[in-house]
Scaffold this active site. Structure first.
Site, PDB file in Angstrom:
ATOM      1  N   ASP A  13       0.905  -1.245  -0.529  1.00 54.09           N
ATOM      2  CA  ASP A  13       0.189  -0.320   0.331  1.00 54.09           C
ATOM      3  C   ASP A  13       1.092   1.238  -0.369  1.00 54.09           C
ATOM      4  O   ASP A  13       0.493   1.920   0.284  1.00 54.09           O
ATOM      5  CB  ASP A  13      -1.069   0.350   1.325  1.00 54.09           C
ATOM      6  CG  ASP A  13      -1.771  -1.365   1.087  1.00 54.09           C
ATOM      7  OD1 ASP A  13      -2.141  -1.812   0.136  1.00 54.09           O
ATOM      8  OD2 ASP A  13      -2.165  -2.050   2.444  1.00 54.09           O
ATOM      9  N   LYS A  16       1.825   2.466  -5.278  1.00 50.00           N
ATOM     10  CA  LYS A  16       2.347   1.751  -6.549  1.00 50.00           C
ATOM     11  C   LYS A  16       1.373   2.159  -7.463  1.00 50.00           C
ATOM     12  O   LYS A  16       1.849   2.564  -8.744  1.00 50.00           O
ATOM     13  CB  LYS A  16       2.728   0.324  -6.364  1.00 50.00           C
ATOM     14  CG  LYS A  16       3.854   0.056  -4.960  1.00 50.00           C
ATOM     15  CD  LYS A  16       3.330  -1.603  -4.700  1.00 50.00           C
ATOM     16  CE  LYS A  16       2.031  -2.053  -4.520  1.00 50.00           C
ATOM     17  NZ  LYS A  16       2.203  -1.908  -3.145  1.00 50.00           N
ATOM     18  N   GLY A  40      -4.211  -4.280  -3.988  1.00 50.00           N
ATOM     19  CA  GLY A  40      -5.301  -3.094  -4.327  1.00 50.00           C
ATOM     20  C   GLY A  40      -4.805  -2.287  -4.509  1.00 50.00           C
ATOM     21  O   GLY A  40      -3.950  -1.780  -3.727  1.00 50.00           O
ATOM     22  N   HIS A  41      -4.818  -1.714  -5.854  1.00 47.04           N
ATOM     23  CA  HIS A  41      -4.300  -0.696  -6.014  1.00 47.04           C
ATOM     24  C   HIS A  41      -4.809   0.886  -6.907  1.00 47.04           C
ATOM     25  O   HIS A  41      -6.143   0.505  -7.766  1.00 47.04           O
ATOM     26  CB  HIS A  41      -3.282  -0.714  -7.343  1.00 47.04           C
ATOM     27  CG  HIS A  41      -2.485  -1.929  -6.663  1.00 47.04           C
ATOM     28  ND1 HIS A  41      -1.660  -2.974  -7.854  1.00 47.04           N
ATOM     29  CD2 HIS A  41      -1.506  -2.340  -5.893  1.00 47.04           C
ATOM     30  CE1 HIS A  41      -0.368  -3.990  -6.560  1.00 47.04           C
ATOM     31  NE2 HIS A  41      -0.412  -3.518  -5.999  1.00 47.04           N
TER      32      HIS A  41
HETATM   33  P1  GDP Z   1      -1.006   0.222  -3.461  1.00 46.99           P
HETATM   34  O1  GDP Z   1      -1.375  -0.917  -3.142  1.00 46.99           O
HETATM   35  O2  GDP Z   1       0.585   0.694  -3.350  1.00 46.99           O
HETATM   36  O3  GDP Z   1      -0.487   0.818  -4.881  1.00 46.99           O
HETATM   37  O4  GDP Z   1      -1.249   1.795  -2.528  1.00 46.99           O
HETATM   38  P2  GDP Z   1      -3.276   1.638  -1.960  1.00 46.99           P
HETATM   39  O5  GDP Z   1      -3.637   2.144  -3.357  1.00 46.99           O
HETATM   40  O6  GDP Z   1      -3.940  -0.073  -1.569  1.00 46.99           O
HETATM   41  O7  GDP Z   1      -2.742   2.575  -1.174  1.00 46.99           O
HETATM   42  C1  GDP Z   1      -2.837   4.107  -1.305  1.00 46.99           C
HETATM   43  C2  GDP Z   1      -3.370   4.771  -0.973  1.00 46.99           C
HETATM   44  O8  GDP Z   1      -2.805   6.255  -1.014  1.00 46.99           O
HETATM   45  C3  GDP Z   1      -4.660   5.562  -2.151  1.00 46.99           C
HETATM   46  O9  GDP Z   1      -5.366   5.392  -1.188  1.00 46.99           O
HETATM   47  C4  GDP Z   1      -4.113   6.257  -2.743  1.00 46.99           C
HETATM   48  O10 GDP Z   1      -4.902   6.756  -3.347  1.00 46.99           O
HETATM   49  C5  GDP Z   1      -3.533   7.451  -1.160  1.00 46.99           C
HETATM   50  N1  GDP Z   1      -2.480   8.259  -2.599  1.00 46.99           N
HETATM   51  C6  GDP Z   1      -1.455   7.654  -3.388  1.00 46.99           C
HETATM   52  N2  GDP Z   1      -0.170   8.685  -3.079  1.00 46.99           N
HETATM   53  C7  GDP Z   1      -1.031   9.143  -2.029  1.00 46.99           C
HETATM   54  C8  GDP Z   1      -0.181  10.398  -2.296  1.00 46.99           C
HETATM   55  O11 GDP Z   1       0.778  11.293  -1.907  1.00 46.99           O
HETATM   56  N3  GDP Z   1      -0.971  11.852  -0.754  1.00 46.99           N
HETATM   57  C9  GDP Z   1      -2.267  11.295  -0.254  1.00 46.99           C
HETATM   58  N4  GDP Z   1      -2.814  11.482   0.435  1.00 46.99           N
HETATM   59  N5  GDP Z   1      -2.712   9.670  -0.756  1.00 46.99           N
HETATM   60  C10 GDP Z   1      -1.549   8.650  -1.159  1.00 46.99           C
HETATM   61  P1  IMO Z   2      -0.852  -4.475  -2.459  1.00 45.70           P
HETATM   62  O1  IMO Z   2      -0.640  -5.127  -3.818  1.00 45.70           O
HETATM   63  C1  IMO Z   2      -0.928  -4.331   1.756  1.00 45.70           C
HETATM   64  C2  IMO Z   2      -1.120  -8.893   3.972  1.00 45.70           C
HETATM   65  C3  IMO Z   2      -2.341  -8.541   4.566  1.00 45.70           C
HETATM   66  C4  IMO Z   2      -1.623 -10.095   5.515  1.00 45.70           C
HETATM   67  C5  IMO Z   2      -0.684 -11.080   4.611  1.00 45.70           C
HETATM   68  C6  IMO Z   2      -0.723 -11.622   3.643  1.00 45.70           C
HETATM   69  O2  IMO Z   2      -1.616  -3.604  -1.841  1.00 45.70           O
HETATM   70  O3  IMO Z   2       0.426  -3.676  -1.845  1.00 45.70           O
HETATM   71  P2  IMO Z   2      -2.496 -12.650   1.921  1.00 45.70           P
HETATM   72  O4  IMO Z   2      -3.991 -12.049   1.140  1.00 45.70           O
HETATM   73  O5  IMO Z   2      -1.317 -12.837   1.321  1.00 45.70           O
HETATM   74  O6  IMO Z   2      -2.994 -14.390   2.612  1.00 45.70           O
HETATM   75  O7  IMO Z   2      -2.153 -11.199   2.965  1.00 45.70           O
HETATM   76  O8  IMO Z   2      -0.654  -9.708   3.739  1.00 45.70           O
HETATM   77  N1  IMO Z   2      -1.225  -7.938   2.188  1.00 45.70           N
HETATM   78  C7  IMO Z   2      -1.250  -7.114   1.941  1.00 45.70           C
HETATM   79  N2  IMO Z   2      -1.260  -5.809   2.418  1.00 45.70           N
HETATM   80  N3  IMO Z   2      -1.564  -4.023   0.618  1.00 45.70           N
HETATM   81  C8  IMO Z   2      -1.689  -5.470   0.327  1.00 45.70           C
HETATM   82  O9  IMO Z   2      -1.281  -5.345  -1.320  1.00 45.70           O
HETATM   83  C9  IMO Z   2      -1.361  -6.673   0.493  1.00 45.70           C
HETATM   84  N4  IMO Z   2      -2.114  -8.233   0.117  1.00 45.70           N
HETATM   85  C10 IMO Z   2      -1.403  -8.834   1.575  1.00 45.70           C
HETATM   86  O10 IMO Z   2      -2.861  -8.304   5.028  1.00 45.70           O
HETATM   87  O11 IMO Z   2      -0.952  -9.486   6.655  1.00 45.70           O
HETATM   88 MG    MG Z   3      -3.235  -1.504  -2.003  1.00 43.47          MG
END
Ligand code: GDP
Ligand code: IMO
Ligand code: MG
Length: 421
Positions: A13, A16, A40-41
């Site tokens: 998270d 990316k 979840g991206h």
């Molecule tokens: P990922 O899994 O690495 O793609 O990241 P996620 O989407 O799960 O979580 C990142 C969260 O931070 C999302 O809600 C994005 O919209 C948000 N986000 C990304 N970059 C920024 C930033 O620079 N500032 C803020 N406030 N939110 C951001």
């Molecule tokens: P993105 O790509 C954050 C965590 C889960 C749990 C562990 C194992 O959005 O960064 P699983 O479902 O693989 O059996 O879970 O890994 N986890 C993540 N945490 N971002 C993710 O993906 C994750 N995918 C799995 O919360 O601790």
């Molecule tokens: Mg994510």
């Protein structure tokens, strides 16, 4: 022609999806190489939020070919739902999405087994997203799995029944996991039927041909280094290699084709699920980060645990992945912090260290932090040069510690809220 890698340097998270969406213009292809719908991206475009679970984050660029690689595990129902939602909002997905025949399929019973495994661990549970990821990879390495290419086989239904029945025998040991598969199976087979008309490819040849034609590829990681099955905080990890080597095994690309590795890190740190987190803040500051950063899981909605940036952890992640450039995200979340801390070292019983010990939970007794002056203002600038001096100083501190350039600085969730150096 080159393959660049983008991956998370922390516990997932990191943002990316947003960075891939920004960088996509520089490439002809974006390819996911591991993980599954546990990811979840999030991408914000013109005030509209999309969360991608299986489809690569290059999908919003019309020229872009998107590949789901063999290293990914696919839940057909989630995939089709994602495609339908994108098509409904006007994106041409079908023609630009290609799926490796060697990618493995998540069955409805994989999700039940995930639940059973977590339930049996009690307080020691991993905190899985319960998307069936672990059991699916177990069937892959156990040489029992069903692959995308199998959907084209005349004996697919038999193969499915044989694996499902094996799972049902296992599930008999967990009578507390109630299941009525009929509805789920119907939906699954409907999704499988839809998958048959998608571009199912021999991805290793497909990518080789693109590289030969001089095209550039961005490999999009899911999760983060600390969730890597080998190098993460085992057993509190996911079931795939999230590090750079995952690109080779998850796409069929030789290591010699890899050029840059862009590591994404938040300006602080979060983790969702169980397991060690040395820089975690359990008090007011943690809550403040969670609120300011909207730190709730993109896949499960669970509150994310929050803490300061952790330099020994990041240095380890940089070392393992061969990161060449850093993208620092969510800097704006620190706007209202008078003092920003960073973990510089870990305390062990008798000493301090910058190395990650074998067992972070058992061996780390505390952390040594450094304090940095906050900027106490909103960041509203168009270029790196115009950033407040305290922001620049924090960035320079991180660059010096990590011996790497911070080439991208994200100051908000939107597509344009990114400073590039
Ligand atoms: P990922 O899994 O690495 O793609 O990241 P996620 O989407 O799960 O979580 C990142 C969260 O931070 C999302 O809600 C994005 O919209 C948000 N986000 C990304 N970059 C920024 C930033 O620079 N500032 C803020 N406030 N939110 C951001
Ligand atoms: P993105 O790509 C954050 C965590 C889960 C749990 C562990 C194992 O959005 O960064 P699983 O479902 O693989 O059996 O879970 O890994 N986890 C993540 N945490 N971002 C993710 O993906 C994750 N995918 C799995 O919360 O601790
Ligand atoms: Mg994510």
């Amino acid at each position: 022609m080159a393959v660049d890698v983008l991956l998370g340097l922390q516990w997932g998270d990191e943002g990316k999806g947003k960075i891939v969406d920004y960088l996509a213009d520089r490439y002809q292809l974006v390819c996911r190489f591991q993980g599954g719908p546990n990811a979840g991206h999030t991408i914000w475009i013109d005030g509209k939020k999309t969360v991608l679970h299986t489809i690569p984050s290059g999908i919003f660029h019309d020229h872009m070919i998107n590949v789901i690689g063999n290293g990914v595990v696919i839940d057909p129902v989630t995939l089709i739902k994602e495609i339908d939602a994108l098509v409904a909002s006007g994106n041409d997905v079908i023609g630009r999405l290609h799926i490796a025949k060697k990618a493995h399929l998540i069955l409805p019973t994989h999700r039940l087994l995930d639940m059973a495994s977590e339930a049996s661990k009690g307080a020691d549970k991993i905190g899985s997203t319960l998307r069936g990821i672990g059991p699916c990879y177990m069937d892959k390495t156990g040489r029992n799995g069903l692959r995308v290419g199998d959907v084209l086989s005349a004996t697919f239904d038999q193969k499915y029944i044989s694996l499902r029945d094996k799972h049902l025998r296992l599930l008999k040991q967990y009578p507390e996991i109630a299941h009525d598969l009929s509805g789920d199976e119907d939906k699954w087979f409907e999704a499988i039927e839809r998958m048959r008309s998608l571009n199912l490819i021999d991805a290793e040849y497909f990518l080789y041909d693109h590289l030969k034609a001089g095209h550039n590829i961005l490999a999009e990681g899911a999760q983060g280094v600390m969730l890597d099955i080998d190098f993460g905080t085992y057993p509190f990890v996911t079931s795939s290699n999230t590090i750079s080597s995952g690109v080779c095994s998850g796409l069929g690309i030789p290591p010699t084709a890899i050029r840059d590795v862009i590591g994404v890190s938040k300006a602080y740190c979060t983790r969702v699920g169980s397991g060690p987190f040395p820089s975690e803040l359990l008090g007011e500051d943690g809550e403040k980060l969670r609120t300011a950063g909207h730190e709730f899981g993109s896949t499960t909605g669970r509150p994310r645990r929050c803490g300061w940036i952790d330099l020994p952890q990041l240095k380890y992640a940089v070392m393992i992945t061969g990161t060449t450039h850093i993208a620092l995200t969510k800097l704006d979340v620190l706007n209202a912090f008078e003092i920003i801390s960073a973990v510089n070292e870990y305390q062990l019983d008798e000493a301090t260290t910058q190395q990650l010990p074998f067992d972070l939970m058992e061996e780390i007794t505390g952390v040594v932090t450094s304090q940095h002056q906050g900027w106490m203002q909103d960041i509203v600038v168009d270029s790196f040069e115009d950033l407040p001096k305290e922001v620049k100083s924090y960035i320079q501190f991180l660059e010096k510690e990590l011996s790497l350039p911070i080439s991208y600085v994200s100051i908000g969730p939107g597509r344009d809220e990114l400073l590039v150096r």
